[in-house]
Design a protein around this motif. Structure first.
Motif, PDB file in Angstrom:
ATOM      1  N   SER A   1       0.837  -1.200   0.000  1.00 35.85           N
ATOM      2  CA  SER A   1       0.000   0.000   0.000  1.00 35.85           C
ATOM      3  C   SER A   1       0.875   1.253   0.000  1.00 35.85           C
ATOM      4  O   SER A   1       2.096   1.184  -0.079  1.00 35.85           O
ATOM      5  N   SER A   2       0.203   2.411   0.145  1.00 35.53           N
ATOM      6  CA  SER A   2       0.888   3.699   0.102  1.00 35.53           C
ATOM      7  C   SER A   2       1.064   4.341   1.473  1.00 35.53           C
ATOM      8  O   SER A   2       1.390   5.526   1.567  1.00 35.53           O
ATOM      9  N   VAL A   3       0.870   3.590   2.570  1.00 38.01           N
ATOM     10  CA  VAL A   3       1.030   4.178   3.900  1.00 38.01           C
ATOM     11  C   VAL A   3       2.483   4.599   4.116  1.00 38.01           C
ATOM     12  O   VAL A   3       3.408   3.995   3.564  1.00 38.01           O
ATOM     13  N   ARG A   4       2.669   5.627   4.941  1.00 45.52           N
ATOM     14  CA  ARG A   4       4.000   6.174   5.184  1.00 45.52           C
ATOM     15  C   ARG A   4       4.627   5.642   6.464  1.00 45.52           C
ATOM     16  O   ARG A   4       5.845   5.749   6.650  1.00 45.52           O
ATOM     17  N   HIS A   5       3.816   5.091   7.342  1.00 45.21           N
ATOM     18  CA  HIS A   5       4.342   4.670   8.643  1.00 45.21           C
ATOM     19  C   HIS A   5       3.448   3.578   9.231  1.00 45.21           C
ATOM     20  O   HIS A   5       2.221   3.606   9.069  1.00 45.21           O
ATOM     21  N   VAL A   6       4.079   2.634   9.937  1.00 46.37           N
ATOM     22  CA  VAL A   6       3.354   1.587  10.664  1.00 46.37           C
ATOM     23  C   VAL A   6       3.920   1.485  12.068  1.00 46.37           C
ATOM     24  O   VAL A   6       5.139   1.406  12.258  1.00 46.37           O
ATOM     25  N   SER A   7       3.032   1.506  13.061  1.00 48.02           N
ATOM     26  CA  SER A   7       3.398   1.260  14.450  1.00 48.02           C
ATOM     27  C   SER A   7       2.836  -0.094  14.855  1.00 48.02           C
ATOM     28  O   SER A   7       1.654  -0.375  14.598  1.00 48.02           O
ATOM     29  N   ALA A   8       3.662  -0.920  15.471  1.00 48.75           N
ATOM     30  CA  ALA A   8       3.244  -2.272  15.845  1.00 48.75           C
ATOM     31  C   ALA A   8       3.280  -2.428  17.357  1.00 48.75           C
ATOM     32  O   ALA A   8       4.326  -2.242  17.991  1.00 48.75           O
ATOM     33  N   LEU A   9       2.129  -2.779  17.929  1.00 49.40           N
ATOM     34  CA  LEU A   9       2.033  -2.991  19.368  1.00 49.40           C
ATOM     35  C   LEU A   9       2.817  -4.248  19.753  1.00 49.40           C
ATOM     36  O   LEU A   9       2.853  -5.219  19.002  1.00 49.40           O
ATOM     37  N   GLY A  10       3.429  -4.225  20.926  1.00 48.79           N
ATOM     38  CA  GLY A  10       4.129  -5.412  21.414  1.00 48.79           C
ATOM     39  C   GLY A  10       5.634  -5.293  21.299  1.00 48.79           C
ATOM     40  O   GLY A  10       6.159  -4.358  20.694  1.00 48.79           O
ATOM     41  N   PRO A  11       6.352  -6.255  21.889  1.00 49.68           N
ATOM     42  CA  PRO A  11       7.809  -6.217  21.878  1.00 49.68           C
ATOM     43  C   PRO A  11       8.394  -6.446  20.495  1.00 49.68           C
ATOM     44  O   PRO A  11       7.700  -6.891  19.574  1.00 49.68           O
ATOM     45  N   ARG A  12       9.669  -6.165  20.379  1.00 50.69           N
ATOM     46  CA  ARG A  12      10.352  -6.255  19.089  1.00 50.69           C
ATOM     47  C   ARG A  12      10.317  -7.669  18.510  1.00 50.69           C
ATOM     48  O   ARG A  12      10.155  -7.845  17.302  1.00 50.69           O
ATOM     49  N   HIS A  13      10.452  -8.681  19.370  1.00 46.10           N
ATOM     50  CA  HIS A  13      10.471 -10.056  18.847  1.00 46.10           C
ATOM     51  C   HIS A  13       9.117 -10.453  18.263  1.00 46.10           C
ATOM     52  O   HIS A  13       9.040 -11.308  17.386  1.00 46.10           O
TER      53      HIS A  13
ATOM     54  N   SER B   1       1.612  10.074  19.777  1.00 42.12           N
ATOM     55  CA  SER B   1       2.727  11.022  19.827  1.00 42.12           C
ATOM     56  C   SER B   1       3.830  10.593  18.868  1.00 42.12           C
ATOM     57  O   SER B   1       4.411  11.422  18.147  1.00 42.12           O
ATOM     58  N   GLY B   2       4.121   9.293  18.847  1.00 41.22           N
ATOM     59  CA  GLY B   2       5.139   8.794  17.937  1.00 41.22           C
ATOM     60  C   GLY B   2       4.748   8.979  16.486  1.00 41.22           C
ATOM     61  O   GLY B   2       5.565   9.400  15.655  1.00 41.22           O
ATOM     62  N   ILE B   3       3.496   8.699  16.163  1.00 37.98           N
ATOM     63  CA  ILE B   3       3.020   8.857  14.790  1.00 37.98           C
ATOM     64  C   ILE B   3       3.008  10.328  14.396  1.00 37.98           C
ATOM     65  O   ILE B   3       3.400  10.694  13.281  1.00 37.98           O
ATOM     66  N   HIS B   4       2.566  11.183  15.302  1.00 41.79           N
ATOM     67  CA  HIS B   4       2.549  12.628  15.035  1.00 41.79           C
ATOM     68  C   HIS B   4       3.956  13.121  14.712  1.00 41.79           C
ATOM     69  O   HIS B   4       4.161  13.893  13.763  1.00 41.79           O
ATOM     70  N   ALA B   5       4.941  12.669  15.494  1.00 45.39           N
ATOM     71  CA  ALA B   5       6.326  13.092  15.271  1.00 45.39           C
ATOM     72  C   ALA B   5       6.816  12.684  13.890  1.00 45.39           C
ATOM     73  O   ALA B   5       7.510  13.443  13.213  1.00 45.39           O
ATOM     74  N   VAL B   6       6.447  11.483  13.466  1.00 48.02           N
ATOM     75  CA  VAL B   6       6.890  10.997  12.160  1.00 48.02           C
ATOM     76  C   VAL B   6       6.178  11.733  11.024  1.00 48.02           C
ATOM     77  O   VAL B   6       6.811  12.200  10.075  1.00 48.02           O
TER      78      VAL B   6
END
Length: 332
Positions: free
Chosen positions: A257-269, A311-316
């Motif tokens: 898709s054309s989204v610019r950013h993705v935030s994923a809930l949960g730990p890195r693993h 806040s993280g998404i707003h910053a990006v």
């Protein structure tokens, strides 16, 4: 009150013929100021205001002067100097200490200052530039898909100075997963004036009674979502379905898709597991990724986590240097 321009213009469209209107615009600032050049508000003949040009210190005086613009049909020019003890803004207690130049342009019969075109473009989530002649009742809007997040600027022309303001629609956020912790994400997004789309194929989740402020609720997590993202200019997405299979499916769709950013809930693993199940590599993703999602503000409750994520998404999206941006840059 939603202070986004699209919301202000929607209110104006509803009542545009029932009363007089004035467009107030900050066209120049010197030193510190609450709002920057290009900030707008609308005032009508019923004494209502939509939007802000200061932190609330100057609005009463701005509305008083807007009456002059309505009566004369001419632009009214104002200067508020927060550093001058003899200036009205100093006596009003304006705290920024800078100088703010404001133009009040009346909307006249047959001259809506291009606001109808501007409103229509924002409804289509179309970018552009808004041109206002400083000191005159003249303005127009031009679509321009190349507009970035640069500030408004003054363009000097043979016929005078023009304020050129970049126009972008409010952010559009796609939330994958309609559980309880998604409720404050939708609620806070609504307060920010953002558009939200909620996606969850599970019948027990994303129920309208729990998400009254969601603009759209979708039930299908399939290829139709890719077309929806493109047609509705979705900017960013949050993976919070609490299901590896659903989040992985969403990630695979988002990768096309054309989204610019993705935030994923949960730990890195967990995100590594999503990538593996989706058959993807992070280096090949066409968007920035925040995993774990959000800024580290020490929150544990759903409301704090929602604040962190947004806040993280707003910053990006607004390209501000922050912990979220630094983390993304470090991962590159």
């Amino acid at each position: 009150m939603n202070n986004h321009l699209s919301s202000m213009l929607s209110d104006w469209q509803k009542f545009r013929t029932s009363t007089q209107w004035v467009l107030g615009t900050v066209y120049l600032t010197e030193g510190s100021a609450y709002r920057k050049a290009g900030a707008m508000m609308l005032v009508n003949g019923n004494g209502q205001q939509f939007g802000l040009l200061s932190g609330g210190c100057l609005e009463a005086d701005i509305m008083r002067n807007a009456r002059k613009a309505m009566v004369t049909g001419k632009a009214v020019m104002l200067v508020y100097d927060g550093s001058d003890e003899d200036d009205l803004s100093f006596r009003l207690g304006i705290g920024c200490g800078g100088r703010v130049h404001i133009m009040l342009q009346p909307l006249l019969p047959g001259n809506d200052l291009g606001l109808a075109d501007l409103h229509a473009s924002l409804q289509r989530r179309q970018k552009g530039k808004y041109f206002q002649k400083i000191g005159d009742v003249c303005a127009y809007f031009e679509p321009d898909s190349t507009v970035s997040l640069e500030h408004a600027s003054i363009e000097k022309r043979p016929d005078g100075d023009w304020l050129v303001t970049p126009i972008l629609p409010e952010p559009h956020l796609l939330i994958i997963g309609g559980g309880m912790d998604a409720r404050p994400v939708i609620s806070l997004s609504h307060q920010l004036g953002w558009k939200t789309t909620l996606v969850d194929p599970r019948a027990a989740n994303a129920r309208r009674e729990h998400f009254p402020n969601a603009n759209v609720i979708l039930r299908h997590l399939d290829d139709s979502l890719i077309a929806y993202i493109h047609e509705n200019s979705v900017d960013a997405s949050v993976l919070m379905a609490h299901s590896i299979s659903l989040d992985a499916k969403a990630l695979e769709l988002l990768s096309r898709s054309s989204v610019r950013h993705v935030s994923a809930l949960g730990p890195r693993h967990r995100f590594a597991e999503l990538l593996m199940q989706a058959g993807l590599k992070e280096v090949d993703l066409p968007f920035d990724v925040a995993s774990p999602a959000g800024l580290d503000i020490g929150g544990q409750l759903p409301e704090s986590i929602a604040l962190s994520i947004l806040s993280g998404i707003h910053a990006v999206l607004f390209r501000k240097h922050s912990a979220a941006v630094a983390r993304l840059q470090a991962a590159e």
